[in-house]
Scaffold this motif. Sequence first.
Motif, PDB file in Angstrom:
ATOM      1  N   VAL A 249       0.824  -1.315  -0.164  1.00 37.10           N
ATOM      2  CA  VAL A 249      -0.048   0.092   0.063  1.00 37.10           C
ATOM      3  C   VAL A 249       0.960   1.023  -0.056  1.00 37.10           C
ATOM      4  O   VAL A 249       0.622   2.186  -0.716  1.00 37.10           O
ATOM      5  CB  VAL A 249      -0.931  -0.110   1.329  1.00 37.10           C
ATOM      6  N   GLU A 250       1.883   1.232   0.879  1.00 34.10           N
ATOM      7  CA  GLU A 250       2.826   2.387   0.711  1.00 34.10           C
ATOM      8  C   GLU A 250       3.449   2.728  -0.468  1.00 34.10           C
ATOM      9  O   GLU A 250       3.558   4.104  -0.953  1.00 34.10           O
ATOM     10  CB  GLU A 250       3.988   2.400   2.092  1.00 34.10           C
ATOM     11  N   GLU A 251       4.104   1.623  -1.091  1.00 31.74           N
ATOM     12  CA  GLU A 251       4.636   1.814  -2.455  1.00 31.74           C
ATOM     13  C   GLU A 251       3.710   2.332  -3.459  1.00 31.74           C
ATOM     14  O   GLU A 251       4.069   2.948  -4.290  1.00 31.74           O
ATOM     15  CB  GLU A 251       5.200   0.371  -2.812  1.00 31.74           C
ATOM     16  N   THR A 252       2.442   1.855  -3.488  1.00 32.20           N
ATOM     17  CA  THR A 252       1.542   2.168  -4.328  1.00 32.20           C
ATOM     18  C   THR A 252       1.039   3.741  -4.177  1.00 32.20           C
ATOM     19  O   THR A 252       0.702   4.366  -5.191  1.00 32.20           O
ATOM     20  CB  THR A 252       0.118   1.436  -4.155  1.00 32.20           C
ATOM     21  N   GLN A 253       1.016   4.093  -2.936  1.00 35.57           N
ATOM     22  CA  GLN A 253       0.564   5.453  -2.603  1.00 35.57           C
ATOM     23  C   GLN A 253       1.775   6.396  -3.231  1.00 35.57           C
ATOM     24  O   GLN A 253       1.507   7.438  -3.914  1.00 35.57           O
ATOM     25  CB  GLN A 253       0.515   5.856  -1.167  1.00 35.57           C
ATOM     26  N   THR A 254       2.898   5.835  -3.061  1.00 31.48           N
ATOM     27  CA  THR A 254       4.072   6.717  -3.514  1.00 31.48           C
ATOM     28  C   THR A 254       4.140   6.748  -5.247  1.00 31.48           C
ATOM     29  O   THR A 254       4.273   7.946  -5.605  1.00 31.48           O
ATOM     30  CB  THR A 254       5.375   6.132  -3.093  1.00 31.48           C
ATOM     31  N   MET A 255       3.729   5.648  -5.634  1.00 31.17           N
ATOM     32  CA  MET A 255       3.791   5.576  -7.214  1.00 31.17           C
ATOM     33  C   MET A 255       2.525   6.458  -7.732  1.00 31.17           C
ATOM     34  O   MET A 255       2.838   7.532  -8.564  1.00 31.17           O
ATOM     35  CB  MET A 255       3.540   4.120  -7.867  1.00 31.17           C
ATOM     36  N   CYS A 256       1.406   6.469  -6.993  1.00 26.57           N
ATOM     37  CA  CYS A 256       0.239   7.243  -7.704  1.00 26.57           C
ATOM     38  C   CYS A 256       0.562   8.759  -7.264  1.00 26.57           C
ATOM     39  O   CYS A 256       0.394   9.565  -8.128  1.00 26.57           O
ATOM     40  CB  CYS A 256      -1.091   6.794  -6.805  1.00 26.57           C
ATOM     41  N   THR A 257       1.026   9.181  -6.163  1.00 26.04           N
ATOM     42  CA  THR A 257       1.408  10.570  -5.822  1.00 26.04           C
ATOM     43  C   THR A 257       2.332  11.185  -6.733  1.00 26.04           C
ATOM     44  O   THR A 257       2.239  12.395  -7.082  1.00 26.04           O
ATOM     45  CB  THR A 257       1.591  10.584  -4.259  1.00 26.04           C
ATOM     46  N   ASN A 270       4.834  24.753 -12.555  1.00 25.44           N
ATOM     47  CA  ASN A 270       5.207  25.186 -11.326  1.00 25.44           C
ATOM     48  C   ASN A 270       4.468  26.401 -10.987  1.00 25.44           C
ATOM     49  O   ASN A 270       5.006  27.120 -10.090  1.00 25.44           O
ATOM     50  CB  ASN A 270       6.728  25.473 -11.429  1.00 25.44           C
ATOM     51  N   ASN A 271       3.448  26.871 -11.635  1.00 19.88           N
ATOM     52  CA  ASN A 271       2.739  28.193 -11.155  1.00 19.88           C
ATOM     53  C   ASN A 271       1.255  27.775 -10.672  1.00 19.88           C
ATOM     54  O   ASN A 271       0.521  27.002 -11.385  1.00 19.88           O
ATOM     55  CB  ASN A 271       2.580  29.052 -12.442  1.00 19.88           C
ATOM     56  N   GLY A 272       0.917  28.413  -9.638  1.00 19.64           N
ATOM     57  CA  GLY A 272      -0.424  28.122  -9.171  1.00 19.64           C
ATOM     58  C   GLY A 272      -0.788  26.693  -8.496  1.00 19.64           C
ATOM     59  O   GLY A 272      -1.789  26.332  -8.280  1.00 19.64           O
ATOM     60  N   ASN A 273       0.422  26.188  -7.927  1.00 18.72           N
ATOM     61  CA  ASN A 273       0.291  24.963  -7.422  1.00 18.72           C
ATOM     62  C   ASN A 273       0.333  24.827  -5.969  1.00 18.72           C
ATOM     63  O   ASN A 273       0.199  23.881  -5.272  1.00 18.72           O
ATOM     64  CB  ASN A 273       1.433  23.821  -7.655  1.00 18.72           C
ATOM     65  N   GLU A 274       0.352  26.205  -5.198  1.00 20.28           N
ATOM     66  CA  GLU A 274       0.557  26.438  -3.765  1.00 20.28           C
ATOM     67  C   GLU A 274      -0.696  25.829  -3.030  1.00 20.28           C
ATOM     68  O   GLU A 274      -0.482  25.168  -2.058  1.00 20.28           O
ATOM     69  CB  GLU A 274       0.565  27.723  -3.382  1.00 20.28           C
ATOM     70  N   ASP A 275      -1.959  26.097  -3.584  1.00 23.97           N
ATOM     71  CA  ASP A 275      -3.067  25.546  -2.913  1.00 23.97           C
ATOM     72  C   ASP A 275      -3.607  24.115  -3.403  1.00 23.97           C
ATOM     73  O   ASP A 275      -4.573  23.656  -2.731  1.00 23.97           O
ATOM     74  CB  ASP A 275      -4.182  26.576  -3.383  1.00 23.97           C
ATOM     75  N   ILE A 294      -2.476  15.753   1.205  1.00 26.01           N
ATOM     76  CA  ILE A 294      -1.130  15.823   1.074  1.00 26.01           C
ATOM     77  C   ILE A 294      -0.961  17.034   0.397  1.00 26.01           C
ATOM     78  O   ILE A 294      -1.131  17.003  -0.962  1.00 26.01           O
ATOM     79  CB  ILE A 294      -0.459  14.568   0.630  1.00 26.01           C
ATOM     80  N   PRO A 295      -0.561  18.097   0.722  1.00 27.54           N
ATOM     81  CA  PRO A 295      -0.101  19.421   0.071  1.00 27.54           C
ATOM     82  C   PRO A 295       0.732  19.049  -0.996  1.00 27.54           C
ATOM     83  O   PRO A 295       1.889  18.323  -0.714  1.00 27.54           O
ATOM     84  CB  PRO A 295       0.270  20.340   1.270  1.00 27.54           C
ATOM     85  N   LEU A 296       0.634  19.788  -2.285  1.00 30.12           N
ATOM     86  CA  LEU A 296       1.525  19.503  -3.245  1.00 30.12           C
ATOM     87  C   LEU A 296       2.773  19.635  -3.229  1.00 30.12           C
ATOM     88  O   LEU A 296       3.958  19.243  -3.355  1.00 30.12           O
ATOM     89  CB  LEU A 296       0.872  20.002  -4.748  1.00 30.12           C
TER      90      LEU A 296
END
Length: 304
Positions: A249-257, A270-275, A294-296
């Motif tokens: 599950v942890e490896e899959t979460q890392t892959m998807c994110t 890289n613009n407008g990604n703060e929110d 998880i904030p980007l």
Amino acid sequence: MSRWFLVPVALIIHLTCMGIVVESSSLSSSTASSYTSVTALDAFGNSQQLRNAQEASRRYGRLVVASLACSSSETGRKDSIVVCSVWKPRWGLAREEEENVMKMVKVVSGDDDEEMTAICMSGVSADATHLLGQLRNEAIRLYWDRFNTNCPPKYVADCLSRLLLQFMGYDTSSEWSLFSLSDDNNNMGRPFGISSLVLGISSRGNEEAEILSVDPGGSQQSWVARALGRDSDEANRRLEQTWKDNMTVEETQTMCTHILRNIILEENDNNGNEDLVLVCETLSPHRGVQVQRIPLVNIEKTQT
């Protein structure tokens, strides 16, 4: 004199009315020639309306990535599902309302202890809300009330396929003899702009989790990992490159994110990604649906 005067006047009025009728009929014929019926097929047997619905689901849907995962690397049993999506917080929403809108996984049938069938929809939000209510009603009426057990994913996918094809007006009574929907005669005027993933988990025996995709035309296919929504073609290409068997599950979460983060950064430069927030939902037996926000920006710092 008055009698002879009335004859040409009546003739002129009659010819004028005929001209109006002819002109209106020619206008209606030109209009009819440019109109395409919702059930019309092209030379290759494809529906233009379904192509529009598929385009709407890809253009206006949130990017969603789902994958099977193993809760334990020792057993190698794919009994969990990880679903990650992108969310931009909205001002003015109550906390409970935001939590409900933020999550992509919607439970259709079952409980958290043993079995659960859920669905993830991407596309026109109004269509998704309508279909979700229909599926929940049918799961209760046709399965839970009869057998007192959870509605399996394949059954939900079949119900969804039939609901999606109602706008065509086909007679599917002979094809779907096992059940009939409560609103079979309520044909829709257009197709739904929704692409869906039907998700199923179970703790009974050695059953593994399931991911079934259903496109706007009702076609179904089984997957170990699949993406929906905007930029889904690129996400599916990266899933084919990075997905491995027996991932935890942890490896899959890392892959998807990681896939979502790279696509968002490339698209927004890289613009407008703060929110922006990545919502990670994990479906596991005996645990139900666990949600992580998880904030980007944090992902950018921890994953390279």
